[in-house]
Write a protein that holds these residues in place. Sequence first.
Motif, PDB file in Angstrom:
ATOM      1  N   LEU A   1       0.783  -1.231   0.433  1.00  0.00           N
ATOM      2  CA  LEU A   1       0.079   0.327   0.097  1.00  0.00           C
ATOM      3  C   LEU A   1       0.635   1.237   0.052  1.00  0.00           C
ATOM      4  CD1 LEU A   1      -2.935  -1.189   2.936  1.00  0.00           C
ATOM      5  CD2 LEU A   1      -2.751  -1.147   0.268  1.00  0.00           C
ATOM      6  N   VAL A   2       0.827   2.474  -0.841  1.00  0.00           N
ATOM      7  CA  VAL A   2       1.005   3.714  -0.563  1.00  0.00           C
ATOM      8  C   VAL A   2      -0.002   4.236   0.027  1.00  0.00           C
ATOM      9  CG1 VAL A   2       2.299   5.129  -2.483  1.00  0.00           C
ATOM     10  CG2 VAL A   2       1.872   3.006  -2.700  1.00  0.00           C
ATOM     11  N   PRO A   3       0.726   5.595   0.777  1.00  0.00           N
ATOM     12  CA  PRO A   3       0.092   6.422   1.559  1.00  0.00           C
ATOM     13  C   PRO A   3      -0.296   7.941   0.251  1.00  0.00           C
ATOM     14  CG  PRO A   3       2.083   5.975   2.563  1.00  0.00           C
ATOM     15  CD  PRO A   3       2.352   5.590   1.283  1.00  0.00           C
ATOM     16  N   LEU A   4      -1.292   8.697   0.238  1.00  0.00           N
ATOM     17  CA  LEU A   4      -1.506   8.870  -0.271  1.00  0.00           C
ATOM     18  C   LEU A   4      -1.752  10.865  -0.107  1.00  0.00           C
ATOM     19  CD1 LEU A   4      -4.222   7.474  -3.040  1.00  0.00           C
ATOM     20  CD2 LEU A   4      -2.281   7.414  -2.671  1.00  0.00           C
ATOM     21  N   LEU A   5      -1.751  11.561  -0.590  1.00  0.00           N
ATOM     22  CA  LEU A   5      -1.778  13.267   0.198  1.00  0.00           C
ATOM     23  C   LEU A   5      -1.324  12.985   1.166  1.00  0.00           C
ATOM     24  CD1 LEU A   5      -4.931  13.886  -1.407  1.00  0.00           C
ATOM     25  CD2 LEU A   5      -2.998  14.181  -2.281  1.00  0.00           C
ATOM     26  N   GLU A   6       0.014  12.650   1.764  1.00  0.00           N
ATOM     27  CA  GLU A   6       0.250  13.494   2.808  1.00  0.00           C
ATOM     28  C   GLU A   6       0.185  14.209   3.426  1.00  0.00           C
ATOM     29  OE1 GLU A   6       1.124  10.563   5.919  1.00  0.00           O
ATOM     30  OE2 GLU A   6      -0.973  10.640   4.754  1.00  0.00           O
ATOM     31  N   ASP A   7       1.229  15.471   2.894  1.00  0.00           N
ATOM     32  CA  ASP A   7       0.631  16.815   2.894  1.00  0.00           C
ATOM     33  C   ASP A   7      -0.840  16.830   3.622  1.00  0.00           C
ATOM     34  OD1 ASP A   7       0.277  16.557   0.551  1.00  0.00           O
ATOM     35  OD2 ASP A   7       0.608  17.892  -0.064  1.00  0.00           O
ATOM     36  N   ALA A   8      -1.309  16.501   3.272  1.00  0.00           N
ATOM     37  CA  ALA A   8      -2.979  17.269   3.480  1.00  0.00           C
ATOM     38  C   ALA A   8      -3.507  16.526   4.414  1.00  0.00           C
ATOM     39  CB  ALA A   8      -4.000  17.037   2.567  1.00  0.00           C
ATOM     40  N   ASN A   9      -2.565  15.078   5.280  1.00  0.00           N
ATOM     41  CA  ASN A   9      -2.968  15.068   6.695  1.00  0.00           C
ATOM     42  C   ASN A   9      -3.573  15.654   7.716  1.00  0.00           C
ATOM     43  OD1 ASN A   9      -3.688  12.728   8.575  1.00  0.00           O
ATOM     44  ND2 ASN A   9      -2.651  11.372   7.582  1.00  0.00           N
ATOM     45  N   PRO A  10      -3.997  15.799   8.279  1.00  0.00           N
ATOM     46  CA  PRO A  10      -4.353  16.484   9.566  1.00  0.00           C
ATOM     47  C   PRO A  10      -3.910  15.924  10.765  1.00  0.00           C
ATOM     48  CG  PRO A  10      -6.816  15.821   8.729  1.00  0.00           C
ATOM     49  CD  PRO A  10      -5.861  15.642   8.401  1.00  0.00           C
ATOM     50  N   GLY A  11      -3.186  14.458  10.795  1.00  0.00           N
ATOM     51  CA  GLY A  11      -2.054  13.424  11.957  1.00  0.00           C
ATOM     52  C   GLY A  11      -3.360  13.545  12.886  1.00  0.00           C
ATOM     53  N   ASP A  12      -4.858  13.599  12.590  1.00  0.00           N
ATOM     54  CA  ASP A  12      -5.888  12.993  13.435  1.00  0.00           C
ATOM     55  C   ASP A  12      -5.822  11.530  13.997  1.00  0.00           C
ATOM     56  OD1 ASP A  12      -6.653  12.744  10.598  1.00  0.00           O
ATOM     57  OD2 ASP A  12      -8.638  11.650  12.024  1.00  0.00           O
ATOM     58  N   GLU A  13      -6.299  11.423  14.968  1.00  0.00           N
ATOM     59  CA  GLU A  13      -5.977  10.542  15.884  1.00  0.00           C
ATOM     60  C   GLU A  13      -7.422   9.619  15.948  1.00  0.00           C
ATOM     61  OE1 GLU A  13      -2.946   9.833  18.331  1.00  0.00           O
ATOM     62  OE2 GLU A  13      -0.743   9.877  17.248  1.00  0.00           O
ATOM     63  N   GLU A  14      -7.298   8.076  15.965  1.00  0.00           N
ATOM     64  CA  GLU A  14      -8.832   7.257  16.967  1.00  0.00           C
ATOM     65  C   GLU A  14      -8.234   6.493  17.484  1.00  0.00           C
ATOM     66  OE1 GLU A  14     -12.267   5.363  14.302  1.00  0.00           O
ATOM     67  OE2 GLU A  14      -9.903   3.838  13.658  1.00  0.00           O
ATOM     68  N   GLU A  15      -8.656   6.476  19.084  1.00  0.00           N
ATOM     69  CA  GLU A  15      -8.293   5.940  19.980  1.00  0.00           C
ATOM     70  C   GLU A  15      -9.126   4.470  20.370  1.00  0.00           C
ATOM     71  OE1 GLU A  15     -10.449   8.671  22.542  1.00  0.00           O
ATOM     72  OE2 GLU A  15      -8.335  10.136  22.329  1.00  0.00           O
ATOM     73  N   PHE A  16      -9.079   3.818  20.779  1.00  0.00           N
ATOM     74  CA  PHE A  16      -9.373   3.097  21.001  1.00  0.00           C
ATOM     75  C   PHE A  16      -9.463   2.365  22.643  1.00  0.00           C
ATOM     76  CE2 PHE A  16      -8.127   1.653  16.707  1.00  0.00           C
ATOM     77  CZ  PHE A  16      -8.611   1.271  16.747  1.00  0.00           C
ATOM     78  N   TYR A  17     -10.505   1.840  23.232  1.00  0.00           N
ATOM     79  CA  TYR A  17     -10.717   1.460  24.396  1.00  0.00           C
ATOM     80  C   TYR A  17     -11.586  -0.389  24.718  1.00  0.00           C
ATOM     81  CZ  TYR A  17     -10.971   6.489  24.472  1.00  0.00           C
ATOM     82  OH  TYR A  17     -10.524   7.546  24.850  1.00  0.00           O
ATOM     83  N   ALA A  18     -10.881  -0.354  26.284  1.00  0.00           N
ATOM     84  CA  ALA A  18     -11.823  -2.152  26.373  1.00  0.00           C
ATOM     85  C   ALA A  18     -12.980  -1.606  27.261  1.00  0.00           C
ATOM     86  CB  ALA A  18     -10.608  -2.310  27.177  1.00  0.00           C
ATOM     87  N   VAL A  19     -13.888  -1.704  26.994  1.00  0.00           N
ATOM     88  CA  VAL A  19     -15.158  -1.127  27.760  1.00  0.00           C
ATOM     89  C   VAL A  19     -15.958  -2.034  28.304  1.00  0.00           C
ATOM     90  CG1 VAL A  19     -15.445   1.101  26.113  1.00  0.00           C
ATOM     91  CG2 VAL A  19     -16.744  -1.509  25.255  1.00  0.00           C
ATOM     92  N   PHE A  20     -16.391  -2.130  29.202  1.00  0.00           N
ATOM     93  CA  PHE A  20     -16.995  -3.213  30.048  1.00  0.00           C
ATOM     94  C   PHE A  20     -18.277  -2.769  30.881  1.00  0.00           C
ATOM     95  CE2 PHE A  20     -12.883  -1.256  32.064  1.00  0.00           C
ATOM     96  CZ  PHE A  20     -13.718  -1.491  33.426  1.00  0.00           C
TER      97      PHE A  20
END
Length: 302
Positions: free
Chosen positions: A258-277
């Motif tokens: 896979l090749v990254p696309l438009l990295e200069d337009a990537n806002p750098g946001d992140e997705e958080e992960f949780y273990a919920v119970f």
Amino acid sequence: MPRTEVNRFAEMEIFARVVEQGGFSAAARVSGVSASAVSKLVARLEARLGTRLVHRTTRRFQLTPEGQSFYERSVAILADLAEAERSAGAGEKPAGRVRINSSASYVSHILAPILPRFLERYPEIALDIVQTDLVVDLLADRTDIAIRAGPMPSSALMARKLGSTRMTIVAAPVWIERHGLPRTIADLDRQERLGFGYARAVKGWPLRTAEGEGLVLPTIGRVRMSDGEGIRRLALAGVGPARLAAFTIRDDIADSRLVPLLEDANPGDEEEFYAVFIGQSASLPARARALLDFLAEHGQVA
């Protein structure tokens, strides 16, 4: 009413939430029940005790002296109960079956590689693993622990964070050969894009223009998928570009699948992960708490 029909600890817990949240509606939200149910429970409690615990109007909520005393004693009793449960659980050997609900991406890239170590450490624990990206009702599905991505909404569920991962737009070399390498947001906007077949917190692909302005590119395409791992496989096959979590495609990028696309337009946001119970982690059965602690130590995403 016979004493055996009264769940006094549940009454104390709800009443304590009413006091701490400052009203019936707020207590109902954090308890996952209706405001009318909370109001009726407090009314039944007052009737059984033969005294008024709160003065309530449409605008004000105030404890009576009897209510203040009952609240303080309730908090102490609930704390003693939690300590008793912790002490009992500490001596319990982790054993039995744990039902875990997780996305296919987390199972494939995080859980599967660490699972042999967990099973070796806890030979008397068995696992039921259900793969889905959809949010499930933990009670109705009999789920002990669910792995969820994205911001946690306000709810009665407890959560332990399992890290966060950067989002990246990628495409397979075979797709780039057919359609060309997108060099601008407009180039990408002209192409069909792989997306999820259900509503998500972020309804599209966040990007940043050359001028620094933010925008969201909708995922418009003929093909949608119900889970992130499926979208990754479609991207690898050259069906279209996709926006995926870094931990799922790190090896694909390193091996040029896979090749990254438009990295200069990537806002750098992140997705958080949780273990919920449901409930406090200290009061979980030893089998479920063992898995929760293991995931917190070894199941972090990045």
